[in-house]
Design a protein around this motif. Sequence first.
Motif, PDB file in Angstrom:
ATOM      1  N   THR A 134      90.911 -19.811  49.757  1.00 54.75           N
ATOM      2  CA  THR A 134      90.518 -18.423  49.649  1.00 54.75           C
ATOM      3  C   THR A 134      89.414 -18.255  48.618  1.00 54.75           C
ATOM      4  N   SER A 136      89.354 -15.767  46.607  1.00 52.97           N
ATOM      5  CA  SER A 136      89.853 -14.896  45.546  1.00 52.97           C
ATOM      6  C   SER A 136      89.660 -15.513  44.166  1.00 52.97           C
ATOM      7  N   ARG A 142      85.422 -13.005  40.411  1.00 49.98           N
ATOM      8  CA  ARG A 142      86.542 -13.805  40.887  1.00 49.98           C
ATOM      9  C   ARG A 142      87.884 -13.214  40.497  1.00 49.98           C
ATOM     10  N   SER A 143      87.959 -12.435  39.465  1.00 48.48           N
ATOM     11  CA  SER A 143      89.226 -11.827  39.085  1.00 48.48           C
ATOM     12  C   SER A 143      89.020 -10.341  38.901  1.00 48.48           C
ATOM     13  N   GLY A 169      87.976  -8.268  40.980  1.00 47.77           N
ATOM     14  CA  GLY A 169      87.160  -7.751  42.065  1.00 47.77           C
ATOM     15  C   GLY A 169      86.058  -6.805  41.654  1.00 47.77           C
ATOM     16  N   ARG A 172      85.972  -8.182  49.682  1.00 42.09           N
ATOM     17  CA  ARG A 172      86.606  -9.487  49.918  1.00 42.09           C
ATOM     18  C   ARG A 172      87.938  -9.280  50.627  1.00 42.09           C
ATOM     19  N   ASP A 173      88.174 -10.092  51.620  1.00 39.79           N
ATOM     20  CA  ASP A 173      89.463 -10.116  52.329  1.00 39.79           C
ATOM     21  C   ASP A 173      90.081 -11.476  52.073  1.00 39.79           C
ATOM     22  N   ASN A 174      91.061 -11.519  51.175  1.00 44.75           N
ATOM     23  CA  ASN A 174      91.636 -12.807  50.791  1.00 44.75           C
ATOM     24  C   ASN A 174      92.368 -13.477  51.952  1.00 44.75           C
ATOM     25  N   ARG A 202      89.880 -15.115  53.959  1.00 41.80           N
ATOM     26  CA  ARG A 202      89.007 -16.037  53.218  1.00 41.80           C
ATOM     27  C   ARG A 202      87.542 -15.680  53.432  1.00 41.80           C
ATOM     28  N   VAL A 255      84.191 -12.959  52.422  1.00 37.04           N
ATOM     29  CA  VAL A 255      83.524 -11.899  51.673  1.00 37.04           C
ATOM     30  C   VAL A 255      82.508 -11.247  52.600  1.00 37.04           C
TER      31      VAL A 255
END
Length: 125
Positions: free
Chosen positions: A27, A29, A52-53, A55, A71-73, A76, A78
């Motif tokens: 992912t 994320s 990365r953290s 968002g 982003r859609d974790n 996977r 962006v």
Amino acid sequence: VQLQASGGGLVQAGGSLRLSCAASGRTLSGYGTGWFRQAPGKEREFVAAIARSGGATVYADSVKGRFTISRDNAKRTVYLLMNRLEPEDTAVYYCAANARIIYSSLGIPSAYDHWGQGTQVTVSS
């Protein structure tokens, strides 16, 4: 992580496109992920990025209010949603990622260590 950008195409001015940056193997994320673009004869320039953290997002002034990065974790992926496109947005668009990038470096191409292939966006007037 390997990245694959897609979603480019030909669109009239004022139209919209959504670009996707899909990651293989893991992912995104845990990665700061950015979109850059390069027009013929010009240097690669920053478009938008997502940290990365948490968002947090950041945009180039030229696209602020028109483009949205997300982003859609689970997928996977962006995305870069581009609205009210202008001929000046014509370029090859690249996505990039780095698991250790800090927020203040999100707009710097050399701060990324993973790049996808480009996807062409052409906006006609």
